[in-house]
Each structure stands twice: as structure tokens, then as C-alpha cells.
Design a protein around this motif. Structure first.
Motif, PDB file in Angstrom:
ATOM      1  N   THR B 121       0.861  -1.177   0.000  1.00 12.95           N
ATOM      2  CA  THR B 121       0.000   0.000   0.000  1.00 12.95           C
ATOM      3  C   THR B 121       0.898   1.227   0.000  1.00 12.95           C
ATOM      4  O   THR B 121       2.083   1.127   0.278  1.00 12.95           O
ATOM      5  CB  THR B 121      -0.902   0.030   1.249  1.00 12.95           C
ATOM      6  OG1 THR B 121      -0.105  -0.274   2.393  1.00 12.95           O
ATOM      7  CG2 THR B 121      -2.021  -0.962   1.141  1.00 12.95           C
ATOM      8  N   SER B 122       0.324   2.361  -0.317  1.00 13.85           N
ATOM      9  CA  SER B 122       1.205   3.520  -0.449  1.00 13.85           C
ATOM     10  C   SER B 122       0.591   4.823   0.028  1.00 13.85           C
ATOM     11  O   SER B 122       1.115   5.883  -0.275  1.00 13.85           O
ATOM     12  CB  SER B 122       1.642   3.656  -1.904  1.00 13.85           C
ATOM     13  OG  SER B 122       0.483   3.855  -2.696  1.00 13.85           O
ATOM     14  N   SER B 123      -0.500   4.759   0.791  1.00  7.43           N
ATOM     15  CA  SER B 123      -1.082   6.000   1.305  1.00  7.43           C
ATOM     16  C   SER B 123      -0.027   6.764   2.086  1.00  7.43           C
ATOM     17  O   SER B 123       0.536   6.248   3.034  1.00  7.43           O
ATOM     18  CB  SER B 123      -2.248   5.700   2.245  1.00  7.43           C
ATOM     19  OG  SER B 123      -3.297   5.154   1.533  1.00  7.43           O
ATOM     20  N   GLY B 124       0.201   8.001   1.706  1.00 13.00           N
ATOM     21  CA  GLY B 124       1.208   8.798   2.393  1.00 13.00           C
ATOM     22  C   GLY B 124       0.583   9.626   3.496  1.00 13.00           C
ATOM     23  O   GLY B 124      -0.595   9.479   3.813  1.00 13.00           O
ATOM     24  N   ALA B 125       1.401  10.487   4.074  1.00 15.67           N
ATOM     25  CA  ALA B 125       0.948  11.295   5.200  1.00 15.67           C
ATOM     26  C   ALA B 125      -0.226  12.190   4.792  1.00 15.67           C
ATOM     27  O   ALA B 125      -1.219  12.298   5.514  1.00 15.67           O
ATOM     28  CB  ALA B 125       2.094  12.139   5.728  1.00 15.67           C
ATOM     29  N   SER B 128      -3.481  10.427   4.312  1.00 20.35           N
ATOM     30  CA  SER B 128      -3.912   9.906   5.607  1.00 20.35           C
ATOM     31  C   SER B 128      -4.526  11.013   6.450  1.00 20.35           C
ATOM     32  O   SER B 128      -5.520  10.811   7.145  1.00 20.35           O
ATOM     33  CB  SER B 128      -2.734   9.308   6.364  1.00 20.35           C
ATOM     34  OG  SER B 128      -2.178   8.250   5.648  1.00 20.35           O
ATOM     35  N   ILE B 129      -3.920  12.201   6.405  1.00 21.65           N
ATOM     36  CA  ILE B 129      -4.416  13.302   7.223  1.00 21.65           C
ATOM     37  C   ILE B 129      -5.737  13.833   6.655  1.00 21.65           C
ATOM     38  O   ILE B 129      -6.670  14.136   7.383  1.00 21.65           O
ATOM     39  CB  ILE B 129      -3.371  14.427   7.298  1.00 21.65           C
ATOM     40  CG1 ILE B 129      -2.165  13.948   8.109  1.00 21.65           C
ATOM     41  CG2 ILE B 129      -3.951  15.683   7.923  1.00 21.65           C
ATOM     42  CD1 ILE B 129      -0.968  14.848   8.025  1.00 21.65           C
ATOM     43  N   HIS B 131      -7.809  12.134   4.878  1.00 26.11           N
ATOM     44  CA  HIS B 131      -8.750  11.029   4.633  1.00 26.11           C
ATOM     45  C   HIS B 131      -9.206  11.037   3.178  1.00 26.11           C
ATOM     46  O   HIS B 131     -10.404  10.959   2.903  1.00 26.11           O
ATOM     47  CB  HIS B 131      -9.940  11.099   5.576  1.00 26.11           C
ATOM     48  CG  HIS B 131      -9.668  10.388   6.865  1.00 26.11           C
ATOM     49  ND1 HIS B 131     -10.653  10.041   7.751  1.00 26.11           N
ATOM     50  CD2 HIS B 131      -8.523   9.965   7.412  1.00 26.11           C
ATOM     51  CE1 HIS B 131     -10.118   9.441   8.796  1.00 26.11           C
ATOM     52  NE2 HIS B 131      -8.823   9.385   8.611  1.00 26.11           N
ATOM     53  N   PHE B 135      -6.841   6.897   0.580  1.00 24.19           N
ATOM     54  CA  PHE B 135      -6.682   6.386   1.939  1.00 24.19           C
ATOM     55  C   PHE B 135      -7.835   5.457   2.308  1.00 24.19           C
ATOM     56  O   PHE B 135      -7.635   4.340   2.765  1.00 24.19           O
ATOM     57  CB  PHE B 135      -6.614   7.553   2.927  1.00 24.19           C
ATOM     58  CG  PHE B 135      -6.652   7.130   4.357  1.00 24.19           C
ATOM     59  CD1 PHE B 135      -5.498   6.689   4.989  1.00 24.19           C
ATOM     60  CD2 PHE B 135      -7.832   7.156   5.081  1.00 24.19           C
ATOM     61  CE1 PHE B 135      -5.531   6.294   6.302  1.00 24.19           C
ATOM     62  CE2 PHE B 135      -7.864   6.756   6.400  1.00 24.19           C
ATOM     63  CZ  PHE B 135      -6.718   6.324   7.010  1.00 24.19           C
TER      64      PHE B 135
END
Ligand code: ATP
Ligand code: MG
Lengths: 564, 297
Positions: B121-125, B128-129, B131, B135
């Protein structure tokens, strides 16, 4: 506070007397509190008028009423509450703290008014009541209770509970700040601690945890509503708002550091430098006559530039040190904090470019203004004047909300899982393909970025920026707030930050012993509750590796979070 | 499991080489723990790695997975050279379990497996922040896949248990599920039945077959000979860091050198048990082991 238990045989013989004895004690406490406590009307607020209880007397009445609730829950109309809550443990803790409270009241009146003679009969009645209650609480038989996780009230009742508690918090915070007398403040702390400990022992606090987990939105909304309403309780006075906004800056920085320390598990001993870097950027780009950089972008841009500048510093410090494991990071960040301070001290035109005016710093930073809204002016809201610090308070609250959101969302994401995995077993995490270095540097850089943002606001709030505001001691205090409150938690770190920043403001008389007391506090914490006041379940397990029972109990809570 | 699921049928392996290790050598100071070992694993194959205690089996695994940087030699997976970096190895499609279980003790079973999905998976910061849609999608996929894998290894009911609270046998399965979560082409299992009772051991061999049937290749280190000879298509025997024999279970089983290596080592069961329990390298690894012991302590 643990007091040795009296022999069981004695308890079983006299257990039946606990109930009437307890009610008598609580009754005496209330009656005493309605009477006059002290001859001297000048000390501890006015406690000298009968049937007009002063602040401390009301607190005593509240303690007594809480005890009555416990008693009625163990036997009486509230027995249904008793099925769930551990009334015996709760009552014991409450009675112990009540006795401590009354003892301190007597001592305080004696000290402040000059002699034991100043304690009025009402005070003695209350004191005796507390003793009777204490004796009774020792005789109460422990009961079997059901699991509070299963205690579900109708939705609106639970929401009401949250609202009432939040309102209580607001009221309590306003009250605490209004206390000018150190004794009264200490007594208020004893009161709050006693209530909290009793609620925890009885299991009510863990129930509250489940309730808030069920109504997360309500909790968040209520928290911010309370925080936003707070300035309105100050009746236009800016003195307490100054303290409150300083607490907020401190708390915001602590929350940013919490990402580095609490989530990623990295020890950063120079975090204040990132706050300082942001503050210097904020100052240098401000319209102050002493500002050193000609570019004057809008404040939004300044905040972002400050964040990016700090983040870049973080990247520079972090990328070589985070590759090696072990304690190098602590040492390097410690050094970095000092280097930052010395650099700011020396960029005064003699030793390099004049960017910071050296030890004099950059003074006369003007207040922020967005359009026609100037932060230096007093604005009237709902008929209540809100002055300069209230304005900064609101802005900082927004920043706080942002930082908390960043913290929470990262914590519950893929990245947060990676951080936990690294903390748990770095080698295994690596073997599973977790990007160890990348995640560490990410935490470090995000932490630095948030501190930089907070710093830019702090520069305007403080009016001037000087190197001596950003010393190692401040980093240590930030870290202490996290350790004290509970690494990796939001509520814990907020509590820790408030305690560490508010206490010295209110207890000026111990300013000389401040460091000694904090050191002592930390040592005690490390010995008795290393996971902090409000522990994250996972952190708690990390600190108590052998505790199988705790692991079983924690399982549900952790799984609940994963499902959410 | 992977798209190549249909590539092999039960009981038979193709002859397409998946992993090729060439002349892998690992020296620790004066001690050569692995000496010029070559190994080929074909697609859909179950390969057994045996050898007395201290033979260098775990060290060999560490070299393959990049936990150690081999002194000499080269590892290729599906024709591509693998750098000795654990992350690159996992991404290339090789995952492992550990001899002494290394789970994330204070995470739930589900979370442990979800960590295994990290590298896919590769969702970054930022997403993620915020949403962001990516993500949400990835998070949902991760969760579903992790649950599937827990079901696959037979831990569907233990999703919410903390790894540390799980019984030993389940911890071993959980480690396998975590390894499978990385979408490997090849899994390396280091003593997956150590400490298991006979029933659990049988379940473990079923699980290994099940994994192979989804199209993966498996390399398994074991001391339990009955288990090895029952499960593996091919067996490689290491002694003192060197390849002693390689062949079908029948060939290896009857090879006098193997028998000698083992008889000269684990003469009685007691000794072997002690060593397996992690009591260190006992004097059962033949003459060369005295040197190993000295190096070890
Ligand atoms: N990091 C290290 N540094 C020094 N020596 C090592 C290291 N790792 C392994 N060794 C040595 O290499 C040799 C092989 O060890 P290894 O753990 O690979 O054996 P093994 O075949 O897995 O044994 P077992 O069946 O007991 O698991 C041993 O002598 C061991 O002491
Ligand atoms: Mg081994």
C-alpha cells in the motif's frame, strides 16, 4: 494513596455499621460546611459566614454529596448503580482524599490566619465528619460488580453525561484560574484529584471512556465548544487569557512532540528549537521595525514558511541520525537545541549576517491582523469584551485542533501502524517491508513542521523573540508534559501540558523549587505510573510486559480502536 | 492468492526457477556460518532445509532476505537480482517467518497482518491526514485482505486478540499470515512447527500444502524429519555451513552422509530438544561446533 486494610474479621463484624456511620460522616461534613470555618474573613476566600458557603466549603459539600451517592449505591435507592460501579473502592479513595482535603483546610487556615485558634467550630465539625467518613469507608465490604463496558444508557442520557462533564470542566477551569490564593488553588487540586481518583477506582472513568467512544463526535464537538466558550467566562479580564494562551502554545508544541515521541518512539531533546525556528521566521517576516527580512507576505504564508523552515531543519538533523539506531538521536537533538540557540545568539551582524539581532532578539512585533480584525483590539462578543490574548487564544485553538487532527489521523492510519510496529520490533517491521527510516524521518519532519507553525503565532503573541526563550529546559518541560500525561495520547498530553504550565503560574511561591518539584514528580511517576496519568493502552502494555492480566483487559480496548 | 494461482497443481512443481541463490557465503569474523551455498527454488515447490543445530540455516535465510549482507554470493528472485535490503526483498516477493517468533506483541492479530500489507500500500501522510479517497480505499482493502488471510490460516476467530495473548501455535500461524500479507511469490518458514504438539504439526503441514496450492513456493527449515519428508518436494541438507546433499526426500533420507551428520550430532533426543528450545548451541553439532560455540558466546 494506599492505606493498609484492616483485618477482614473486623470488617465482617462491623460491616453493618459502615452505612449509617458513613451517612453520619457525610452529614457532618455538609453541616459543618454550611457553618463558618474561620474567624478571619480575609483568608482562602471568605469562609466565615454561616449558611453562605464559600468556594472551599462548596467543594467540601460536593465531596460529601459524592460520598452519599456511593453510600446510597451500595445500599439504598441507587443500588442499581452499585451493581455496576465498585462503590467500596470508590468510597475508600474519596474518603481518603476528603480527609486530606479537610486536614489541609485546617492547616491552611492555621497558617494563613496565624494560629489554630482561627478555625471555627464549623471547620471542626467538617473535619470530624471527614474522619468519620474515612472510618466508615474502611468498613465497607467490597462487592461484586458487572463489567461496566456493558453498561449502556439511552443515547441521549449518555450525550447529556458528556455535556454535563464538559460543562463541569469549563466551570472548573474558569474557577481554577480565578483562584489567586495558592492554598485555595492547592486545595482545589486536591479536590479535583480526589474526585478523579474516586471515579477511577469506582470504574466510572472507564465507563466514561466507553461512552465517549460511542459518541466520539459529540465529545469532540463538546470539547471545542467548551474551549471556545472559555474566554467568555472571563468577563473581559485578559490576565487569565494570557496564561491560557501560553498554555495553548505549550500544549500545541507538546502535541507536536507527541507525534515524534509518543507515536514514532523517537527521543527528541531539542524540540524547542523547531518552535524557536518558527518564531524567528515569524518575527523576521513580520512588519516589525526590527524585522530583518524585507519580504512581507500575508500571515498564512508566513505560518507555512515557518513550518517548512522548521521541517527543513528537521530533515537536516534527522536524515543522518535516524539512519543509525540507538540513542544517537537524543544526543544529536540535544546538541542541535544548543546550536540553534547559539546561532540565533550570534547572527547579530558581528559574527555573521544580522538576521536575529543576537541576544536582543527581534522586538516590537506587531499584532496580527486579518482584514479589519486586529488581534490587538478588544472585540465584543455576546456583550463580553474579548481582549488581545483572547484573540490569540482563538487562533491557537484552531491550530490545536489542526494538530490534534493530524495526530489522530496519522495514528489511525497505515503510517501509525508502521510506527507501532517499529516500536514493537524494529527488525521484524523491517523484514515485513516497513520503511523504517522513512517513517522515522516523517514523524520527525511533521513534528518540526507543526512546531514551526506554532512558533510563528507565538512570535506575535509574545511581541518579541529572543534566544533565551528557547533553551533546553523548555524542551525538557515539553517532554515532561508528555511523560507525565501519557505518551501517545491526546487527552493525556493536554492534561500534562496544562499541569506543567498552569501550576507554576498559579503557585508562584514555589518558583524557587520548581525544578526540584518537577524532578520529584517525574521520579514518582516513573516509579508508580510510568505510562503516564492518562495511559494509552498499548503504551501501558509496553511498560508492563509481564502483566498478563493487564494484557487480557487491554485487549478489548485496543481491538475497539482498530475497529473504529 | 496471486494471479499465478493456477500455475501449479497440487503435488507437482514446475521447473521454472523462482529463487536462485548462488554461492552465498556469510562470515562473522573468523567464523564462516554459510559457505558457498547455492540453492534453486522452482515455482510452486516446497523445499526443505535441514541440518544440525548451528549448521547455518537461519543465517542463510537472513542472507536471502537481506537481514544480513552476504559476504559473497548473489540472490536472484524471478530473474531479478535482489539487493541485500529487507524492504526490497519483500517488495520483490519474498517473505519470511522467524525461528523465535517475532510478532508485534501489543498489536491485535488483525493489526499484525495489516502491517504485512504495508509494502503493498502507499497512502502517504497527506492522504492519511485528509482522509482522501485513496486512503479510504486502501484502508478498506487492507482490512479485508488481512481478515481473509486470518481466515486462511485458521485464525478467523482470533482477529481481535493481542498477539501476546495468543497460544503458541496460533502465534506461529499468525506469523505466516503476516508473511502472506506481503503478497509473496515465495515464503521462507523458519522452524514453523517448533514447540508444536503432533496435532498442531499436522495442521501446519496442511497449511503449507494449502499455501503451495495457491501458487506460492515455500522453503521450510525444520528439525522434525517426519514433517520434512512428508511435506517437501525436495530437501537440502546443510552441515557446518556447507551443502551436504540435495535431492528428493527419499534420496536425502537414505544418504549415509546425512545419517552420519545427524547421528554424529543429535545422538539422543534430549540433546536435540535442548538445542531446539533455544538453550544455545550444544555440543551436538559435530566436531566443528566447538568452534561455533566459542564464537557464539
Ligand atoms: N550475527 C552473528 N554473529 C556471529 N555469529 C553468528 C551470527 N548469527 C549466527 N552466527 C553463528 O552462525 C552459526 C549458524 O547459526 P544459525 O543460527 O544460522 O544456525 P541454524 O542452522 O539456524 O541452527 P538452529 O537449528 O539451532 O536454528 C552459529 O555458529 C552461530 O553462532
Ligand atoms: Mg535456526
Amino acid at each position: 494513596m494506599r492505606i493498609p486494610n484492616i483485618p477482614l474479621s473486623f470488617v465482617t463484624r462491623h460491616g453493618s455499621k459502615a452505612w449509617p456511620l458513613g451517612l453520619t460522616g457525610a452529614g457532618m461534613l455538609i453541616i459543618g460546611s454550611l457553618l463558618s470555618w474561620s474567624y478571619d474573613a480575609q483568608v482562602l476566600g471568605n469562609l466565615s459566614i454561616s449558611f453562605n458557603p464559600g468556594g472551599l466549603q462548596r467543594l467540601a459539600i460536593a465531596l460529601a454529596l459524592f460520598a452519599v451517592v456511593f453510600l446510597l449505591a451500595s445500599k439504598g435507592p441507587l443500588v442499581r448503580l452499585g451493581q455496576w460501579a465498585d462503590t467500596a473502592l470508590g468510597l475508600r479513595a474519596l474518603a481518603t482524599w476528603t480527609l486530606l482535603f479537610m486536614t489541609l483546610v485546617v492547616v491552611a487556615i492555621t497558617v494563613e490566619a496565624g494560629g489554630l485558634i482561627n478555625v471555627q467550630p464549623g471547620g471542626w465539625v467538617s473535619f470530624l465528619g471527614a474522619m468519620v467518613l474515612f472510618a466508615a469507608s474502611r468498613l465497607v465490604m467490597p462487592t461484586e460488580t458487572r463489567d461496566l463496558a456493558e453498561a449502556v444508557l439511552p443515547g441521549w442520557v449518555e450525550i447529556l453525561v458528556i455535556v454535563v462533564i464538559m460543562a463541569g470542566l469549563l466551570f472548573g477551569a474558569a474557577y481554577a484560574l480565578s483562584l489567586d490564593d495558592a492554598w485555595a488553588f492547592v486545595l482545589f487540586l486536591v479536590f479535583v484529584t480526589g474526585m478523579a481518583v474516586a471515579a477511577t477506582r469506582a470504574g466510572l472513568l472507564s465507563w466514561l471512556g466507553h461512552v465517549t467512544a460511542r459518541h466520539k463526535r459529540v465529545l469532540i464537538l463538546a470539547s471545542f465548544a467548551v474551549a471556545f466558550t472559555f474566554p467568555l467566562t472571563q468577563g473581559g479580564s485578559d490576565a487569565n487569557m494570557s496564561i491560557a494562551s501560553q498554555v495553548l502554545v505549550f500544549a500545541a508544541a507538546a502535541m507536536g512532540l507527541n507525534i515524534v515521541v509518543g507515536l514514532a518512539g523517537l527521543l527528541d531533546l531539542g524540540y524547542i528549537a523547531f518552535l524557536g525556528a518558527g518564531a524567528y521566521v515569524g518575527a523576521a517576516l513580520s512588519t516589525s521595525g526590527f524585522a530583518t527580512i524585507g519580504w512581507k507576505p500575508p500571515f498564512i504564508v508566513v505560518v507555512l514558511v515557518a513550518g517548512c523552515f522548521s521541517a527543513t531543519l528537521g530533515l537536516i538533523i534527522g536524515s543522518p541520525t535516524l539512519r543509525v539506531n540507538g540513542d544517537y538521536l537524543a544526543i544529536v537533538t540535544l546538541g542541535f537545541g544548543e546550536i540553534f540557540r547559539l546561532t540565533m545568539f550570534n547572527l547579530d551582524g558581528n559574527n555573521g549576517p544580522d538576521l536575529t539581532h543576537g541576544p536582543n532578539g527581534i522586538p516590537a512585533i506587531p499584532d496580527l491582523s486579518f482584514g479589519s480584525f486586529n488581534f490587538g483590539d478588544t472585540h465584543v462578543l455576546l456583550g463580553i469584551p474579548l481582549a488581545r490574548f483572547s484573540n490569540y487564544y482563538f487562533l491557537l485553538l484552531l491550530l490545536m485542533a489542526f494538530i490534534i487532527m493530524v495526530f489522530h489521523r496519522l495514528n489511525t492510519s497505515r503510517i501509525g501502524r508502521g510506527w507501532v510496529a517499529i516500536r514493537e520490533d524494529e527488525k521484524a517491521a523491517e523484514a515485513m517491508g516497513v520503511n523504517i527510516f522513512g517513517l522515522k524521518i516523517l514523524a520527525f519532519v511533521i513534528g518540526a513542521f507543526l512546531a514551526g507553525m506554532a512558533g510563528a503565532i507565538k512570535a506575535h503573541q509574545d511581541v518579541s523573540v529572543t534566544p533565551d526563550q528557547y533553551i533546553f529546559l523548555e524542551s525538557a518541560f515539553l517532554l515532561a508534559a508528555i511523560v507525565l500525561g501519557g505518551m501517545g495520547t491526546i487527552v493525556g498530553v493536554l492534561v500534562g501540558a496544562v499541569i506543567l504550565k498552569l501550576l507554576p503560574e498559579k503557585l508562584r511561591f514555589f518558583a524557587d523549587y520548581r525544578l526540584l518539584l518537577f524532578g520529584l514528580l517525574l521520579v514518582l511517576m516513573m516509579r508508580f505510573r510510568p505510562e503516564g496519568l492518562v495511559a494509552s493502552r498499548r503504551r501501558q502494555l509496553e511498560f508492563h510486559e509481564e502483566d498478563e492480566e493487564l494484557a487480557i483487559r487491554a485487549e478489548g480496548d485496543i481491538a475497539e480502536k482498530v475497529q473504529a | 492468492m496471486t494471479a499465478t494461482a493456477a500455475a501449479s497443481t497440487a503435488g507437482s512443481s514446475t521447473n521454472v526457477p523462482l529463487l536462485q541463490a548462488d554461492g552465498v557465503t556469510m562470515r562473522f569474523g573468523g567464523l564462516t556460518a554459510v559457505n558457498n551455498v547455492s540453492m534453486t527454488v522452482n515455482e510452486g515447490e516446497i523445499l526443505g532445509l535441514i541440518g544440525p543445530n548451528g549448521a547455518g540455516k537461519t543465517t542463510f535465510f537472513n542472507c536471502l532476505t537481506g537481514l544480513y549482507k552476504p559476504t559473497e554470493g548473489q540472490v536472484r528472485l524471478a530473474g531479478v537480482d535482489l539487493p541485500p535490503k529487507p524492504r526490497a526483498v519483500v517488495r520483490a516477493g519474498m517473505a519470511r517467518t522467524f525461528q523465535n517468533i517475532r510478532l508485534f506483541a501489543n498489536m491485535t492479530a488483525l493489526e499484525n497482518v495489516m502491517v504485512g500489507r504495508y509494502c503493498r500500500t502507499s497512502s502517504g501522510a497527506l492522504t492519511s491526514i485528509l482522509h482522501g479517497p485513496k486512503f479510504r480505499r486502501e484502508e478498506k482493502e487492507t482490512r479485508t485482505r488481512a481478515q481473509e488471510l486470518l481466515d486462511f490460516v485458521g485464525l478467523g476467530d482470533s482477529t481481535e486478540h493481542l498477539a501476546r495473548n495468543m497460544p503458541y501455535g496460533n502465534q506461529r500461524r499468525l506469523e505466516i499470515a503476516r508473511a502472506l500479507a506481503t503478497d509473496p511469490k515465495l515464503v521462507l518458514l523458519d522452524e514453523p512447527t517448533a514447540g508444536m504438539n503432533p496435532l498442531e504439526t499436522r495442521q501446519a503441514s496442511d497449511l503449507i500444502f494449502k499455501i503451495r496450492d495457491t501458487g506460492l513456493a515455500v522453503v521450510v527449515i525444520e528439525h522434525d524429519m517426519r514433517f520434512i519428508f512428508g511435506v517437501c518436494d525436495r530437501v537440502l541438507c546443510l552441515v557446518r555451513g556447507e551443502t551436504l546433499v540435495e535431492g528428493t526426500p527419499e534420496e536425502v533420507q537414505s544418504d549415509p552422509r546425512v545419517i552420519e551428520a545427524y547421528i554424529g550430532t543429535a545422538t539422543d533426543e534430549d540433546d536435540a530438544d535442548k538445542a531446539e528450545a533455544g538453550a544455545g548451541h550444544n555440543s551436538d553439532a559435530g566436531k566443528g561446533s566447538a568452534a561455533n560455540d566459542a564464537e557464539d558466546s
